[in-house]
Design a protein around this motif. Structure first.
Motif, short mmCIF file in Angstrom:
data_model
loop_
_atom_site.label_atom_id
_atom_site.label_comp_id
_atom_site.label_asym_id
_atom_site.label_seq_id
_atom_site.Cartn_x
_atom_site.Cartn_y
_atom_site.Cartn_z
N LYS A 19 61.57 35.97 18.80
CA LYS A 19 60.98 35.45 20.04
C LYS A 19 61.31 36.36 21.23
O LYS A 19 60.47 36.58 22.10
N ALA A 20 62.53 36.91 21.25
CA ALA A 20 62.90 37.82 22.33
C ALA A 20 62.07 39.10 22.29
O ALA A 20 61.62 39.59 23.32
N LEU A 21 61.83 39.62 21.09
CA LEU A 21 61.00 40.82 20.95
C LEU A 21 59.56 40.56 21.39
O LEU A 21 58.95 41.37 22.08
N ILE A 22 59.04 39.42 20.99
CA ILE A 22 57.66 39.06 21.38
C ILE A 22 57.58 38.89 22.89
O ILE A 22 56.63 39.37 23.52
N ARG A 23 58.56 38.22 23.47
CA ARG A 23 58.58 38.02 24.93
C ARG A 23 58.63 39.36 25.66
O ARG A 23 57.92 39.59 26.63
N GLN A 24 59.47 40.26 25.16
CA GLN A 24 59.62 41.57 25.78
C GLN A 24 58.32 42.37 25.66
O GLN A 24 57.88 43.01 26.62
N LEU A 25 57.70 42.32 24.50
CA LEU A 25 56.44 43.03 24.30
C LEU A 25 55.36 42.48 25.22
O LEU A 25 54.60 43.24 25.82
N ARG A 26 55.28 41.18 25.35
CA ARG A 26 54.29 40.58 26.24
C ARG A 26 54.54 40.97 27.68
O ARG A 26 53.60 41.27 28.42
N SER A 27 55.80 40.99 28.11
CA SER A 27 56.08 41.34 29.50
C SER A 27 55.75 42.80 29.78
O SER A 27 55.20 43.13 30.83
N VAL A 28 56.03 43.69 28.83
CA VAL A 28 55.69 45.10 29.01
C VAL A 28 54.18 45.28 29.05
O VAL A 28 53.65 46.02 29.88
N THR A 29 53.48 44.58 28.18
CA THR A 29 52.01 44.66 28.16
C THR A 29 51.43 44.13 29.45
O THR A 29 50.52 44.74 30.03
N MET A 30 51.92 43.00 29.92
CA MET A 30 51.41 42.42 31.16
C MET A 30 51.72 43.33 32.35
O MET A 30 50.91 43.44 33.27
N ALA A 31 52.87 43.97 32.34
CA ALA A 31 53.20 44.90 33.42
C ALA A 31 52.23 46.07 33.42
O ALA A 31 51.76 46.51 34.47
N GLY A 32 51.90 46.57 32.25
CA GLY A 32 50.93 47.67 32.15
C GLY A 32 49.55 47.26 32.61
O GLY A 32 48.88 47.99 33.36
N ILE A 33 49.11 46.06 32.21
CA ILE A 33 47.79 45.57 32.64
C ILE A 33 47.79 45.34 34.14
O ILE A 33 46.84 45.72 34.84
N SER A 34 48.85 44.74 34.67
CA SER A 34 48.93 44.49 36.10
C SER A 34 48.93 45.80 36.89
O SER A 34 48.25 45.92 37.91
N GLY A 35 49.65 46.78 36.40
CA GLY A 35 49.68 48.08 37.05
C GLY A 35 48.32 48.74 37.07
O GLY A 35 47.89 49.30 38.08
N ALA A 36 47.61 48.66 35.95
CA ALA A 36 46.27 49.26 35.88
C ALA A 36 45.31 48.55 36.83
O ALA A 36 44.51 49.20 37.52
N LEU A 37 45.39 47.22 36.89
CA LEU A 37 44.53 46.47 37.80
C LEU A 37 44.84 46.80 39.26
O LEU A 37 43.93 46.97 40.08
N MET A 38 46.12 46.87 39.59
CA MET A 38 46.51 47.19 40.96
C MET A 38 46.07 48.60 41.34
O MET A 38 45.59 48.83 42.45
N LEU A 39 46.21 49.53 40.42
CA LEU A 39 45.78 50.90 40.68
C LEU A 39 44.28 50.96 40.95
O LEU A 39 43.83 51.62 41.89
N GLY A 40 43.50 50.24 40.16
CA GLY A 40 42.06 50.18 40.38
C GLY A 40 41.71 49.55 41.71
O GLY A 40 40.82 50.02 42.43
N TRP A 41 42.41 48.47 42.05
CA TRP A 41 42.15 47.77 43.31
C TRP A 41 42.49 48.67 44.50
O TRP A 41 41.73 48.75 45.47
N ILE A 42 43.61 49.35 44.43
CA ILE A 42 44.03 50.25 45.52
C ILE A 42 43.03 51.40 45.66
O ILE A 42 42.68 51.79 46.78
N SER A 43 42.56 51.93 44.55
CA SER A 43 41.58 53.01 44.60
C SER A 43 40.29 52.54 45.27
O SER A 43 39.72 53.26 46.11
N GLN A 44 39.83 51.35 44.93
CA GLN A 44 38.62 50.82 45.57
C GLN A 44 38.84 50.59 47.06
O GLN A 44 37.96 50.85 47.88
N LEU A 45 40.02 50.10 47.41
CA LEU A 45 40.34 49.86 48.82
C LEU A 45 40.35 51.18 49.60
O LEU A 45 39.80 51.26 50.70
N ARG A 46 40.95 52.22 49.04
CA ARG A 46 40.97 53.52 49.71
C ARG A 46 39.57 54.07 49.91
O ARG A 46 39.24 54.62 50.96
N ASN A 47 38.73 53.93 48.88
CA ASN A 47 37.34 54.40 49.00
C ASN A 47 36.58 53.64 50.08
O ASN A 47 35.81 54.23 50.83
N GLU A 48 36.81 52.35 50.16
CA GLU A 48 36.15 51.54 51.19
C GLU A 48 36.62 51.93 52.59
O GLU A 48 35.83 52.03 53.53
#
Length: 105
Positions: free
Chosen positions: A66-95
């Motif tokens: 369960k600890a390994l699954i939790r850790q994997l999920r948190s790392v995956t969610m951090a990566g997804i969140s980072g990618a989304l934030m990077l895309g959002w910031i890029s769109q904001l800069r372009n605007e």
């Protein structure tokens, strides 16, 4: 990065899961051809490798798993969140650039 890790570990036989979503759903997909069904040798090889992986996974206690699954999920969610934030910031800069150009013209 995560997809590549999952696919690589699946291809070398270290994991039963091809991607993170199948891991989260505990979905194991196996490819079976007609020659696999007709030959008993292929069945025995598939069963022994599946047993070996199942033994490796079941050797972990529940808390560790369960600890390994939790850790994997948190790392995956951090990566997804980072990618989304990077895309959002890029769109904001372009605007902002577009509006500045309109202001000066």
């Amino acid at each position: 990065g995560t997809m590549l890790f999952y696919q690589w570990s699946f291809l070398i036989g270290r994991s039963l899961f091809f991607n993170p979503s199948s891991h989260w759903l505990s979905l194991v997909v196996r490819r079976v051809t007609s020659s696999d069904v007709s030959s008993t040798a292929a069945k025995e090889v598939g069963a022994s490798s599946a047993t070996k992986l199942d033994t490796r996974v079941s050797s972990l206690d529940d808390a560790t798993r369960k600890a390994l699954i939790r850790q994997l999920r948190s790392v995956t969610m951090a990566g997804i969140s980072g990618a989304l934030m990077l895309g959002w910031i890029s769109q904001l800069r372009n605007e902002i650039r577009r509006r500045r150009r309109q202001l000066y013209l």
